[in-house]
Write an enzyme that holds these catalytic residues in place. Structure first.
Site, PDB file in Angstrom:
ATOM      1  N   HIS A  59       0.898  -1.151  -0.173  1.00 44.55           N
ATOM      2  CA  HIS A  59      -0.229  -0.069   0.055  1.00 44.55           C
ATOM      3  C   HIS A  59       0.914   1.267   0.080  1.00 44.55           C
ATOM      4  O   HIS A  59       0.424   2.217  -0.164  1.00 44.55           O
ATOM      5  CB  HIS A  59      -1.027  -0.014   1.124  1.00 44.55           C
ATOM      6  CG  HIS A  59      -0.511   0.222   2.404  1.00 44.55           C
ATOM      7  ND1 HIS A  59      -0.081  -0.820   3.343  1.00 44.55           N
ATOM      8  CD2 HIS A  59       0.147   1.283   3.020  1.00 44.55           C
ATOM      9  CE1 HIS A  59       0.253  -0.110   4.609  1.00 44.55           C
ATOM     10  NE2 HIS A  59       0.429   1.359   4.339  1.00 44.55           N
ATOM     11  N   ASP A  96      -0.065  -7.495   1.234  1.00 51.05           N
ATOM     12  CA  ASP A  96       0.444  -6.399   1.642  1.00 51.05           C
ATOM     13  C   ASP A  96       1.975  -6.055   1.328  1.00 51.05           C
ATOM     14  O   ASP A  96       2.603  -5.458   2.211  1.00 51.05           O
ATOM     15  CB  ASP A  96      -0.214  -5.783   2.823  1.00 51.05           C
ATOM     16  CG  ASP A  96       0.074  -4.083   2.787  1.00 51.05           C
ATOM     17  OD1 ASP A  96       0.168  -3.276   1.855  1.00 51.05           O
ATOM     18  OD2 ASP A  96      -0.214  -3.380   3.748  1.00 51.05           O
ATOM     19  N   SER A 144       4.592   2.560   7.865  1.00 54.59           N
ATOM     20  CA  SER A 144       4.272   1.236   7.030  1.00 54.59           C
ATOM     21  C   SER A 144       5.444   0.992   6.005  1.00 54.59           C
ATOM     22  O   SER A 144       6.411   1.888   5.357  1.00 54.59           O
ATOM     23  CB  SER A 144       3.189   1.982   5.883  1.00 54.59           C
ATOM     24  OG  SER A 144       2.025   1.633   6.364  1.00 54.59           O
TER      25      SER A 144
END
Length: 412
Positions: free
Chosen positions: A124, A154, A232
């Site tokens: 992402h 992911d 992230s």
């Protein structure tokens, strides 16, 4: 509310009515450029095991201080910046229809995994990116190529030219040896604050979160080490400074803006099972069984299951390989320790004669196969009289879809 931990800014353009040059900051997963927070929901908070393992005890005895972990690993954490463009039908076109575009800059983190310029991050972080750059210490910024993507877990792999750079690959640990209470450290770029260290512990195991394409990611690590937008793709590290997870999402308690002490990391073993495939390029779709499962361990002892290890099937998606083979999911919900479990379904104990000791092993074994391949799965199935029968089921594996058929029902 679970939120993907990538930081995103966007500037509308083409349609002057949207205010060219005005920058609006939002917290979202890549591609959600509408000014709202993109969220995912937890399908099931599954139970945990708190029994120490010998490997874990050794790790604690030889643990580094937080400062030592930072000095050792911070140089191997990259600052990832993605230029994202999203096209949409413009509601402001008075002549009916028309297309507008918005360009955004999303930031996250990455993990250097070798000296050849290979970097692991979250999918992402680079989703819908038209350009990706990677920064290291002292302002060294280079352009990166996205070589492999797996939206279902992911994960993404980037590659940069290492010429002129001194790369510091991080050591990849073993997420299956992690236990609740283990000390952990997160290094990343929250809110663009480069190479920030936060500390905490493993709060729970076997959590489940939803990937960008709607599939379930199993065996996720939960931590109270503060992670925020920009973390992230960065590493969750154990006391030896080894990567045990890739920080991905947080629970925001409905605020949608920052950490409340509940973060989630994709286990490094999930990534290690497919890094070689991601490095070869393209989008990883791989073989697909079509079920969700739960690891059988000490936390399920109250269920009096016939085995002490294996994968307890929770649900089976319609029209998948598992459904066509007659594999059965749970039929009754029950509470054990820290979560709810579906019981009454099959227990998977082996694939092609090789023991399956956990749902993670099951997922990795299927991921290592090819679509269309036929495997023999060993099951223990309740017979309705308090006993279990052993069954051998042949399954022809399918191909993982690009997204779940029903976006409201996360799948694995």
């Amino acid at each position: 509310m679970l939120t993907a931990m990538k930081r995103l800014f966007f500037v509308p353009f083409i349609s002057a009515l949207l205010g060219a040059g005005v920058v609006v900051a939002v917290v979202a997963a890549a591609g959600d450029l509408g000014g709202s927070t993109k969220t995912v929901t937890t399908v099931q908070a599954t139970p945990v095991s708190a029994t120490p393992s010998p490997s874990n005890a050794s790790q604690v005895n030889t643990g580094l201080t937080p400062h030592q972990v930072y000095v050792k690993d911070a140089p191997g954490v990259a600052f990832v910046t993605s230029t994202v463009v999203q096209k949409s039908e413009s509601p402001l076109n008075l002549f009916g229809g028309g297309e507008s575009q918005r360009q955004g800059t999303a930031t996250g983190s990455g993990i250097v995994i070798d000296g050849n310029g290979t970097i692991l991050t979250n999918y992402h972080v680079i989703e819908n990116a038209v350009k990706v750059t990677v920064s290291f210490e002292k302002g060294k910024t280079v352009e990166a190529q996205v070589v492999g993507k797996d939206p279902s877990n992911d994960l993404a792999v980037l590659r940069i030219h290492p010429d002129g750079l001194t790369l510091h690959p991080l050591s990849l640990g073993n997420s299956s040896g992690v236990q609740v209470g283990d000390p952990v450290y997160a290094i990343g770029n929250p809110f663009d604050l480069e190479r920030t260290l936060t500390t905490g512990v493993i709060s729970a195991l076997q959590r489940q979160i939803t990937a960008p394409n709607g599939f379930a990611i199993d065996n996720v690590l939960q931590t109270d080490a503060p992670i925020n937008p920009g973390n992230s793709g960065g590493p969750l590290l154990n006391a030896a400074g080894q990567v045990i997870g890739i920080n991905s999402q947080i629970e925001t308690g409905g605020s949608g803006t920052g950490s409340v002490g509940i973060g989630f990391a994709v286990p490094i073993n999930t990534a290690k099972g497919e890094i070689s495939q991601l490095e070869k390029g393209g989008t990883v779709r791989g073989a697909y069984l079509g079920l969700t499962s739960l690891t059988i361990d000490e936390s399920l002892s109250a269920l009096n299951l016939p085995v002490k290890s294996g994968a307890l099937v929770q649900s089976v998606q319609p029209n998948t390989a598992a459904a066509k083979a007659g594999i059965k999911g749970g039929t009754v919900s029950t509470n054990v320790e820290n979560g709810q479990v579906e019981v009454g379904g099959d227990i998977i104990t082996a694939i092609d004669g090789k023991a399956v000791n956990s749902s993670e092993e099951l997922a990795n074994d299927i991921a290592a196969r090819k679509p269309g391949q036929t495997v023999t799965i060993t099951l223990r199935r309740p017979n309705g009289h308090g006993n279990y029968e052993t069954k051998l089921v042949k399954v022809t594996l399918g191909t993982r879809p690009n997204s779940v058929p029903n976006p409201n029902t996360p799948q694995g």
